[in-house]
Design a protein around this motif. Sequence first.
Motif, PDB file in Angstrom:
ATOM      1  N   ASN A  86       0.815  -1.228   0.000  1.00  0.00           N
ATOM      2  CA  ASN A  86       0.000   0.000   0.000  1.00  0.00           C
ATOM      3  C   ASN A  86       0.849   1.278   0.000  1.00  0.00           C
ATOM      4  O   ASN A  86       0.440   2.307   0.550  1.00  0.00           O
ATOM      5  CB  ASN A  86      -0.946   0.016   1.215  1.00  0.00           C
ATOM      6  CG  ASN A  86      -1.881  -1.171   1.226  1.00  0.00           C
ATOM      7  OD1 ASN A  86      -2.288  -1.667   0.167  1.00  0.00           O
ATOM      8  ND2 ASN A  86      -2.214  -1.655   2.406  1.00  0.00           N
ATOM      9  N   THR A 106       3.726   0.945   3.725  1.00  0.00           N
ATOM     10  CA  THR A 106       4.127  -0.078   4.692  1.00  0.00           C
ATOM     11  C   THR A 106       5.302  -0.862   4.130  1.00  0.00           C
ATOM     12  O   THR A 106       5.259  -1.362   3.005  1.00  0.00           O
ATOM     13  CB  THR A 106       2.969  -1.050   4.998  1.00  0.00           C
ATOM     14  OG1 THR A 106       1.874  -0.318   5.557  1.00  0.00           O
ATOM     15  CG2 THR A 106       3.410  -2.114   5.993  1.00  0.00           C
ATOM     16  N   THR A 138     -12.887 -15.865   1.601  1.00  0.00           N
ATOM     17  CA  THR A 138     -13.766 -14.800   1.120  1.00  0.00           C
ATOM     18  C   THR A 138     -14.993 -15.406   0.460  1.00  0.00           C
ATOM     19  O   THR A 138     -14.945 -16.503  -0.096  1.00  0.00           O
ATOM     20  CB  THR A 138     -13.041 -13.901   0.097  1.00  0.00           C
ATOM     21  OG1 THR A 138     -12.552 -14.717  -0.979  1.00  0.00           O
ATOM     22  CG2 THR A 138     -11.870 -13.184   0.738  1.00  0.00           C
ATOM     23  N   SER A 192      -2.951  -7.008  -2.965  1.00  0.00           N
ATOM     24  CA  SER A 192      -4.056  -7.510  -2.141  1.00  0.00           C
ATOM     25  C   SER A 192      -4.330  -8.981  -2.433  1.00  0.00           C
ATOM     26  O   SER A 192      -4.743  -9.745  -1.553  1.00  0.00           O
ATOM     27  CB  SER A 192      -5.318  -6.675  -2.405  1.00  0.00           C
ATOM     28  OG  SER A 192      -5.645  -6.682  -3.782  1.00  0.00           O
ATOM     29  N   THR A 245      -4.346 -12.305   0.350  1.00  0.00           N
ATOM     30  CA  THR A 245      -5.416 -13.296   0.577  1.00  0.00           C
ATOM     31  C   THR A 245      -4.854 -14.706   0.718  1.00  0.00           C
ATOM     32  O   THR A 245      -5.526 -15.583   1.252  1.00  0.00           O
ATOM     33  CB  THR A 245      -6.439 -13.265  -0.573  1.00  0.00           C
ATOM     34  OG1 THR A 245      -5.781 -13.611  -1.799  1.00  0.00           O
ATOM     35  CG2 THR A 245      -7.082 -11.902  -0.715  1.00  0.00           C
ATOM     36  N   LYS A 300      -1.836 -10.822   6.237  1.00  0.00           N
ATOM     37  CA  LYS A 300      -3.023  -9.963   6.113  1.00  0.00           C
ATOM     38  C   LYS A 300      -3.390  -9.368   7.477  1.00  0.00           C
ATOM     39  O   LYS A 300      -3.710  -8.164   7.590  1.00  0.00           O
ATOM     40  CB  LYS A 300      -4.196 -10.776   5.573  1.00  0.00           C
ATOM     41  CG  LYS A 300      -5.540 -10.040   5.504  1.00  0.00           C
ATOM     42  CD  LYS A 300      -5.512  -8.925   4.482  1.00  0.00           C
ATOM     43  CE  LYS A 300      -6.900  -8.408   4.172  1.00  0.00           C
ATOM     44  NZ  LYS A 300      -7.627  -7.874   5.338  1.00  0.00           N
ATOM     45  N   GLU A 301      -3.303 -10.173   8.524  1.00  0.00           N
ATOM     46  CA  GLU A 301      -3.579  -9.691   9.880  1.00  0.00           C
ATOM     47  C   GLU A 301      -2.567  -8.622  10.289  1.00  0.00           C
ATOM     48  O   GLU A 301      -2.927  -7.612  10.897  1.00  0.00           O
ATOM     49  CB  GLU A 301      -3.522 -10.864  10.862  1.00  0.00           C
ATOM     50  CG  GLU A 301      -3.861 -10.513  12.304  1.00  0.00           C
ATOM     51  CD  GLU A 301      -5.343 -10.277  12.526  1.00  0.00           C
ATOM     52  OE1 GLU A 301      -5.687  -9.682  13.558  1.00  0.00           O
ATOM     53  OE2 GLU A 301      -6.154 -10.681  11.666  1.00  0.00           O
ATOM     54  N   VAL A 308      -0.932  -6.582   8.301  1.00  0.00           N
ATOM     55  CA  VAL A 308      -1.236  -5.350   7.559  1.00  0.00           C
ATOM     56  C   VAL A 308      -2.391  -4.595   8.211  1.00  0.00           C
ATOM     57  O   VAL A 308      -2.341  -3.366   8.362  1.00  0.00           O
ATOM     58  CB  VAL A 308      -1.570  -5.682   6.081  1.00  0.00           C
ATOM     59  CG1 VAL A 308      -2.082  -4.439   5.362  1.00  0.00           C
ATOM     60  CG2 VAL A 308      -0.337  -6.217   5.376  1.00  0.00           C
ATOM     61  N   ASP A 309      -3.427  -5.312   8.614  1.00  0.00           N
ATOM     62  CA  ASP A 309      -4.580  -4.677   9.266  1.00  0.00           C
ATOM     63  C   ASP A 309      -4.178  -4.024  10.591  1.00  0.00           C
ATOM     64  O   ASP A 309      -4.654  -2.925  10.925  1.00  0.00           O
ATOM     65  CB  ASP A 309      -5.687  -5.706   9.509  1.00  0.00           C
ATOM     66  CG  ASP A 309      -6.325  -6.196   8.213  1.00  0.00           C
ATOM     67  OD1 ASP A 309      -6.176  -5.503   7.189  1.00  0.00           O
ATOM     68  OD2 ASP A 309      -6.964  -7.262   8.221  1.00  0.00           O
ATOM     69  N   ILE A 310      -3.297  -4.687  11.340  1.00  0.00           N
ATOM     70  CA  ILE A 310      -2.841  -4.124  12.624  1.00  0.00           C
ATOM     71  C   ILE A 310      -2.009  -2.865  12.388  1.00  0.00           C
ATOM     72  O   ILE A 310      -2.161  -1.867  13.108  1.00  0.00           O
ATOM     73  CB  ILE A 310      -2.029  -5.176  13.406  1.00  0.00           C
ATOM     74  CG1 ILE A 310      -2.944  -6.317  13.859  1.00  0.00           C
ATOM     75  CG2 ILE A 310      -1.336  -4.547  14.616  1.00  0.00           C
ATOM     76  CD1 ILE A 310      -2.207  -7.518  14.411  1.00  0.00           C
ATOM     77  N   LYS A 352      -2.276  -0.785   9.912  1.00  0.00           N
ATOM     78  CA  LYS A 352      -3.208   0.282   9.551  1.00  0.00           C
ATOM     79  C   LYS A 352      -3.816   0.910  10.788  1.00  0.00           C
ATOM     80  O   LYS A 352      -3.915   2.141  10.923  1.00  0.00           O
ATOM     81  CB  LYS A 352      -4.319  -0.259   8.658  1.00  0.00           C
ATOM     82  CG  LYS A 352      -3.867  -0.605   7.242  1.00  0.00           C
ATOM     83  CD  LYS A 352      -5.049  -1.170   6.441  1.00  0.00           C
ATOM     84  CE  LYS A 352      -4.622  -1.555   5.027  1.00  0.00           C
ATOM     85  NZ  LYS A 352      -5.746  -2.164   4.280  1.00  0.00           N
ATOM     86  N   ALA A 353      -4.240   0.055  11.741  1.00  0.00           N
ATOM     87  CA  ALA A 353      -4.848   0.548  12.989  1.00  0.00           C
ATOM     88  C   ALA A 353      -3.842   1.348  13.810  1.00  0.00           C
ATOM     89  O   ALA A 353      -4.163   2.411  14.348  1.00  0.00           O
ATOM     90  CB  ALA A 353      -5.386  -0.628  13.786  1.00  0.00           C
TER      91      ALA A 353
END
Length: 439
Positions: A201, A204, A372, A415, A419, A425-426, A428-430, A432-433
């Motif tokens: 992205n 990161t 998904t 992306s 998947t 993926k987890e 990356v989400d952390i 972002k937060a």
Amino acid sequence: MKNKKFITLGFASVTLSLGLLFSSNLFAESSKLVPKESETSRLQSLAKFTKVIGIVEQYNVDDITIEELMDKALDGMMQNLDAHSNYLTKKDYKKLKVQTSGEFGGLGITVGMKDGALTVISPIDGTPADKAGLQSGDIILKIDEKSTISMTIDEAVSLMRGKVGDPIDVTIVRKGEMKPLVIHIVRGIITIESVHVKTINDDTLYIRVASFDQKVAADVAKEIKKRKATTKGIILDLRNNPGGLLDQAVDLVDLFVDKGDIVSQKGRQESDAKTFTASSRATLTKVPMVVLINGGSASASEIVSGALQDHKRAVLVGENTFGKGSVQVVLPITNDEAIKLTIARYYLPSGRTIQAVGVKPDIEVAPGEVKTRKNEFAIKESDLKQHLEEELEKVDGKKDEIKEDKKENKDIITSEMLTKDIQLKEAVDIIKALVIIKG
């Protein structure tokens, strides 16, 4: 001032090096290593040992020499100390020297003893073992037709090492499988590229460290400096990293931590006690971090991930690490023989040990793909793109340009790639937060 020493985290490895520290200094101080017992007690114990040797030599059903008896006695004593200590005969010592200095064909795995079984700590990225499908946690039952029961790590490494191009069959037990599996591998020259860097992205930085060789910290520092202006978060991937050089582990942590202890080494002797601390001069960044770990993360990987966790510098994601936190040295006892002895253990900044425990992730995530739900009525972006490209190819002079656009950028994690790796993926989400919270 940082207390550094070029030392390896003792691991038997079927790669180009074993990562053992050869030392004669400790042997010179061997008088300090004996227990503080009374001279009478020591003499009585030695007399008992001599008596048993004499009885076996005289009455054993098989004719056996005193040299053979002593080799067996020393071998049994060393193996019963711990899983990583052992006696090296003339033949074993010669093989160990070849493995630590020469070029040879191998499989590309690091092995260790876990619960008394010869266990794959991790296959190294892109090596014959990795391509053949060996996994972290696999228990090796047989090497070709030889059972590994009661086999030392060095014996196993010697059997797996061989001529480049020669095949080998490794029989393993794998968690979740009903019966043993036979993995066919062709030996190859093991070359390791330790640091791989990609972006996610655009903001990161994904840093994959496969092992801790002599240039890891410098290579990582170089990549951070290059992308510092655009980097808002860092994901450090230490999965299936079997370890390596201690000073590289310390220096890597130092890039992210500006003060406090990184790791300490404690043994029986005061001379074995050392503490490695962080320096603000070496710190490059304080952006949010996530570290990926699993059962194949061992030794130096556990020091890095555990230190960053103790300093609350990073969130650890994945699975519990292997649990290898002891220091081995090779001590010559003659010109041709030696012992490999565990002399110390590593402790993280909080004081906790790694040995046989490992490092527990803050967020436990099993490996796998992201599940998904498909929308059957939605137009797929890939289908639409393909259709548009076909239309554009009809326009004169545009065909070559379209082909150029279709080339994959190997420096970017898409992306679609995420998947296929739920742990990443987890992470990356952390990130972002954390970036949102910090921002």
